[in-house]
Design a protein around this motif. Structure first.
Motif, PDB file in Angstrom:
ATOM      1  N   ASP A   1      54.616 -51.764  44.656  1.00 40.20           N
ATOM      2  CA  ASP A   1      54.919 -50.645  43.749  1.00 40.20           C
ATOM      3  C   ASP A   1      55.575 -49.475  44.498  1.00 40.20           C
ATOM      4  O   ASP A   1      55.561 -48.348  44.015  1.00 40.20           O
ATOM      5  N   GLY A   2      56.128 -49.769  45.692  1.00 41.56           N
ATOM      6  CA  GLY A   2      56.782 -48.715  46.452  1.00 41.56           C
ATOM      7  C   GLY A   2      55.823 -48.019  47.397  1.00 41.56           C
ATOM      8  O   GLY A   2      56.234 -47.449  48.405  1.00 41.56           O
ATOM      9  N   ARG A   3      54.518 -48.074  47.080  1.00 47.30           N
ATOM     10  CA  ARG A   3      53.529 -47.480  47.986  1.00 47.30           C
ATOM     11  C   ARG A   3      53.045 -48.524  48.973  1.00 47.30           C
ATOM     12  O   ARG A   3      52.823 -48.248  50.140  1.00 47.30           O
ATOM     13  N   ALA A   4      52.851 -49.750  48.476  1.00 45.09           N
ATOM     14  CA  ALA A   4      52.299 -50.824  49.315  1.00 45.09           C
ATOM     15  C   ALA A   4      52.482 -52.151  48.608  1.00 45.09           C
ATOM     16  O   ALA A   4      52.822 -52.195  47.414  1.00 45.09           O
ATOM     17  N   LEU A   5      52.228 -53.226  49.361  1.00 50.11           N
ATOM     18  CA  LEU A   5      52.226 -54.574  48.792  1.00 50.11           C
ATOM     19  C   LEU A   5      50.773 -54.945  48.513  1.00 50.11           C
ATOM     20  O   LEU A   5      49.914 -54.813  49.392  1.00 50.11           O
ATOM     21  N   PHE A   6      50.506 -55.368  47.289  1.00 43.43           N
ATOM     22  CA  PHE A   6      49.144 -55.751  46.900  1.00 43.43           C
ATOM     23  C   PHE A   6      49.131 -57.249  46.622  1.00 43.43           C
ATOM     24  O   PHE A   6      49.891 -57.727  45.771  1.00 43.43           O
ATOM     25  N   GLY A   7      48.271 -57.980  47.334  1.00 40.70           N
ATOM     26  CA  GLY A   7      48.195 -59.433  47.173  1.00 40.70           C
ATOM     27  C   GLY A   7      46.854 -59.861  46.608  1.00 40.70           C
ATOM     28  O   GLY A   7      46.024 -59.015  46.257  1.00 40.70           O
ATOM     29  N   PRO A   8      46.613 -61.179  46.541  1.00 31.24           N
ATOM     30  CA  PRO A   8      45.372 -61.689  45.946  1.00 31.24           C
ATOM     31  C   PRO A   8      44.133 -61.072  46.599  1.00 31.24           C
ATOM     32  O   PRO A   8      44.027 -61.032  47.821  1.00 31.24           O
ATOM     33  N   GLY A   9      43.217 -60.558  45.781  1.00 36.25           N
ATOM     34  CA  GLY A   9      41.983 -59.955  46.285  1.00 36.25           C
ATOM     35  C   GLY A   9      42.093 -58.469  46.533  1.00 36.25           C
ATOM     36  O   GLY A   9      41.080 -57.787  46.703  1.00 36.25           O
ATOM     37  N   ASP A  10      43.333 -57.941  46.566  1.00 39.72           N
ATOM     38  CA  ASP A  10      43.497 -56.505  46.822  1.00 39.72           C
ATOM     39  C   ASP A  10      43.090 -55.671  45.611  1.00 39.72           C
ATOM     40  O   ASP A  10      43.205 -56.098  44.463  1.00 39.72           O
ATOM     41  N   PHE A  11      42.668 -54.446  45.915  1.00 37.70           N
ATOM     42  CA  PHE A  11      42.190 -53.506  44.897  1.00 37.70           C
ATOM     43  C   PHE A  11      43.023 -52.233  45.003  1.00 37.70           C
ATOM     44  O   PHE A  11      43.403 -51.816  46.094  1.00 37.70           O
ATOM     45  N   ASP A  12      43.297 -51.619  43.856  1.00 34.50           N
ATOM     46  CA  ASP A  12      44.029 -50.346  43.882  1.00 34.50           C
ATOM     47  C   ASP A  12      43.421 -49.376  42.886  1.00 34.50           C
ATOM     48  O   ASP A  12      43.030 -49.765  41.780  1.00 34.50           O
ATOM     49  N   ALA A  13      43.318 -48.124  43.283  1.00 33.09           N
ATOM     50  CA  ALA A  13      42.917 -47.051  42.371  1.00 33.09           C
ATOM     51  C   ALA A  13      44.063 -46.046  42.351  1.00 33.09           C
ATOM     52  O   ALA A  13      44.438 -45.518  43.401  1.00 33.09           O
ATOM     53  N   ALA A  14      44.637 -45.827  41.173  1.00 29.46           N
ATOM     54  CA  ALA A  14      45.756 -44.878  41.057  1.00 29.46           C
ATOM     55  C   ALA A  14      45.369 -43.806  40.039  1.00 29.46           C
ATOM     56  O   ALA A  14      44.647 -44.075  39.081  1.00 29.46           O
ATOM     57  N   ASP A  15      45.859 -42.590  40.260  1.00 29.51           N
ATOM     58  CA  ASP A  15      45.573 -41.509  39.310  1.00 29.51           C
ATOM     59  C   ASP A  15      46.870 -40.809  38.909  1.00 29.51           C
ATOM     60  O   ASP A  15      47.958 -41.337  39.113  1.00 29.51           O
ATOM     61  N   GLU A  16      46.727 -39.594  38.363  1.00 29.37           N
ATOM     62  CA  GLU A  16      47.885 -38.855  37.844  1.00 29.37           C
ATOM     63  C   GLU A  16      48.947 -38.617  38.916  1.00 29.37           C
ATOM     64  O   GLU A  16      50.105 -38.407  38.596  1.00 29.37           O
ATOM     65  N   SER A  17      48.518 -38.619  40.180  1.00 30.31           N
ATOM     66  CA  SER A  17      49.468 -38.293  41.242  1.00 30.31           C
ATOM     67  C   SER A  17      50.379 -39.481  41.574  1.00 30.31           C
ATOM     68  O   SER A  17      51.343 -39.325  42.318  1.00 30.31           O
ATOM     69  N   VAL A  18      50.059 -40.657  41.051  1.00 26.41           N
ATOM     70  CA  VAL A  18      50.841 -41.862  41.384  1.00 26.41           C
ATOM     71  C   VAL A  18      51.836 -42.163  40.260  1.00 26.41           C
ATOM     72  O   VAL A  18      51.450 -42.326  39.103  1.00 26.41           O
ATOM     73  N   HIS A  19      53.105 -42.216  40.607  1.00 27.62           N
ATOM     74  CA  HIS A  19      54.176 -42.523  39.657  1.00 27.62           C
ATOM     75  C   HIS A  19      54.850 -43.767  40.212  1.00 27.62           C
ATOM     76  O   HIS A  19      55.509 -43.700  41.250  1.00 27.62           O
ATOM     77  N   HIS A  20      54.633 -44.923  39.581  1.00 28.30           N
ATOM     78  CA  HIS A  20      55.077 -46.153  40.244  1.00 28.30           C
ATOM     79  C   HIS A  20      55.601 -47.206  39.267  1.00 28.30           C
ATOM     80  O   HIS A  20      55.434 -47.094  38.051  1.00 28.30           O
ATOM     81  N   GLN A  21      56.244 -48.201  39.856  1.00 25.36           N
ATOM     82  CA  GLN A  21      56.738 -49.341  39.091  1.00 25.36           C
ATOM     83  C   GLN A  21      56.374 -50.613  39.865  1.00 25.36           C
ATOM     84  O   GLN A  21      57.071 -50.988  40.816  1.00 25.36           O
ATOM     85  N   PRO A  22      55.274 -51.271  39.469  1.00 23.52           N
ATOM     86  CA  PRO A  22      54.879 -52.489  40.176  1.00 23.52           C
ATOM     87  C   PRO A  22      55.898 -53.615  39.930  1.00 23.52           C
ATOM     88  O   PRO A  22      56.208 -53.938  38.783  1.00 23.52           O
ATOM     89  N   VAL A  23      56.411 -54.170  41.028  1.00 23.24           N
ATOM     90  CA  VAL A  23      57.372 -55.270  40.942  1.00 23.24           C
ATOM     91  C   VAL A  23      56.721 -56.510  41.553  1.00 23.24           C
ATOM     92  O   VAL A  23      56.278 -56.473  42.712  1.00 23.24           O
ATOM     93  N   VAL A  24      56.648 -57.586  40.765  1.00 19.84           N
ATOM     94  CA  VAL A  24      55.991 -58.808  41.239  1.00 19.84           C
ATOM     95  C   VAL A  24      56.912 -59.562  42.196  1.00 19.84           C
ATOM     96  O   VAL A  24      58.113 -59.716  41.945  1.00 19.84           O
ATOM     97  N   GLN A  25      56.341 -60.010  43.304  1.00 21.25           N
ATOM     98  CA  GLN A  25      57.087 -60.727  44.333  1.00 21.25           C
ATOM     99  C   GLN A  25      57.455 -62.125  43.849  1.00 21.25           C
ATOM    100  O   GLN A  25      56.779 -62.669  42.962  1.00 21.25           O
ATOM    101  N   THR A  26      58.474 -62.687  44.443  1.00 17.41           N
ATOM    102  CA  THR A  26      58.850 -64.042  44.055  1.00 17.41           C
ATOM    103  C   THR A  26      57.836 -65.022  44.648  1.00 17.41           C
ATOM    104  O   THR A  26      57.163 -64.724  45.628  1.00 17.41           O
ATOM    105  N   GLY A  27      57.712 -66.169  44.014  1.00 16.27           N
ATOM    106  CA  GLY A  27      56.829 -67.224  44.540  1.00 16.27           C
ATOM    107  C   GLY A  27      55.665 -67.538  43.635  1.00 16.27           C
ATOM    108  O   GLY A  27      55.205 -68.673  43.607  1.00 16.27           O
ATOM    109  N   ALA A  28      55.156 -66.551  42.901  1.00 16.45           N
ATOM    110  CA  ALA A  28      53.996 -66.829  42.043  1.00 16.45           C
ATOM    111  C   ALA A  28      53.871 -65.774  40.951  1.00 16.45           C
ATOM    112  O   ALA A  28      54.237 -64.615  41.152  1.00 16.45           O
ATOM    113  N   THR A  29      53.331 -66.213  39.828  1.00 15.97           N
ATOM    114  CA  THR A  29      52.968 -65.280  38.753  1.00 15.97           C
ATOM    115  C   THR A  29      51.836 -64.390  39.254  1.00 15.97           C
ATOM    116  O   THR A  29      50.979 -64.839  40.006  1.00 15.97           O
ATOM    117  N   CYS A  30      51.857 -63.130  38.845  1.00 16.84           N
ATOM    118  CA  CYS A  30      50.795 -62.200  39.246  1.00 16.84           C
ATOM    119  C   CYS A  30      49.882 -61.928  38.050  1.00 16.84           C
ATOM    120  O   CYS A  30      50.359 -61.620  36.962  1.00 16.84           O
TER     121      CYS A  30
END
Ligand code: ZN
Length: 216
Positions: free
Chosen positions: A161-190
């Motif tokens: 999402d421009g901040r980091a790469l999140f893979g299987p098992g990863d956790f993210d907490a985002a709030d009002e300060s985060v403005h993002h566009q998650p883009v799924v990597q090639t290779g597998a459905t997310c």
């Protein structure tokens, strides 16, 4: 290898039983896959127990014990959990987190090219805003920010999402300060499990309409 973990601001209230049911579902799904966060939770629980033991004893009001017993007598017995509900299909080789076993999960609903969602209704707070998002490889969610906290646990696939790469098992907490566009990597459905504390604020008008329509 899990890179992104649940923070103490979530693990502490979970240890104390004060985390909302919707948030607890997503954090619990993370704990199932993360030995590091499970160990941290156990430390926090032990710390809470030690603090209680060291606390100065305080005298209770007269009759407090009897009132507590009467209150317990009046509590309705907790209903036994219903049988595990059937869940929609996940990509091959991906299993459902045990924490969702007694949740009702709707079928997959299409919301855009390569993107579908399913509503998750937990036994303790069926109205909590918990969703599954399934996004095809190379696809993305519209750019957005949040009106409140958004918790995400990646069940399979990966997104950046421009901040980091999140893979299987990863956790993210985002709030009002985060403005993002998650883009799924090639290779597998997310597929992600998400708690949305308040409506997402999409940049685009069509995305806003769809977001409002599904209550996300
Ligand atoms: Zn973790």
């Amino acid at each position: 290898m899990i890179q992104h973990h649940a923070g103490d601001e979530l693990l502490l209230p979970l240890a104390a039983g004060r985390l909302s049911a919707g948030q607890a579902l997503v954090v619990s799904a993370h704990l199932e896959s993360c030995t590091e966060c499970r160990a941290r939770l156990h430390s926090l629980q032990a710390l809470g127990g030690a603090l209680l033991e060291q606390a100065e004893p305080a005298a209770l009001e007269a009759g407090a014990w009897e009132r507590t017993l009467r209150r317990i007598d009046r509590l309705a017995p907790e209903a036994a959990p219903a049988a595990p509900a059937p869940h929609p299909a996940l990509p091959e080789g991906v299993s459902w987190p045990a924490s969702l076993r007694f949740c009702r999960v709707s079928g997959w609903r299409w919301i855009g090219p390569g993107v579908s969602f399913a509503r998750v209704a937990g036994p303790h707070d069926p109205a909590a805003s918990v969703y599954l998002l399934r996004i095809g490889e190379g696809r993305s969610l519209p750019r957005h920010t949040h009106g409140g906290i958004e918790l995400t646990q990646v069940l399979c696939g990966a997104f950046d999402d421009g901040r980091a790469l999140f893979g299987p098992g990863d956790f993210d907490a985002a709030d009002e300060s985060v403005h993002h566009q998650p883009v799924v990597q090639t290779g597998a459905t997310c597929v992600c499990l998400a708690y949305v504390g308040a409506r997402m604020r999409f940049d685009g008008r069509i995305a806003s309409l769809i977001g409002g329509w599904i209550g996300m």
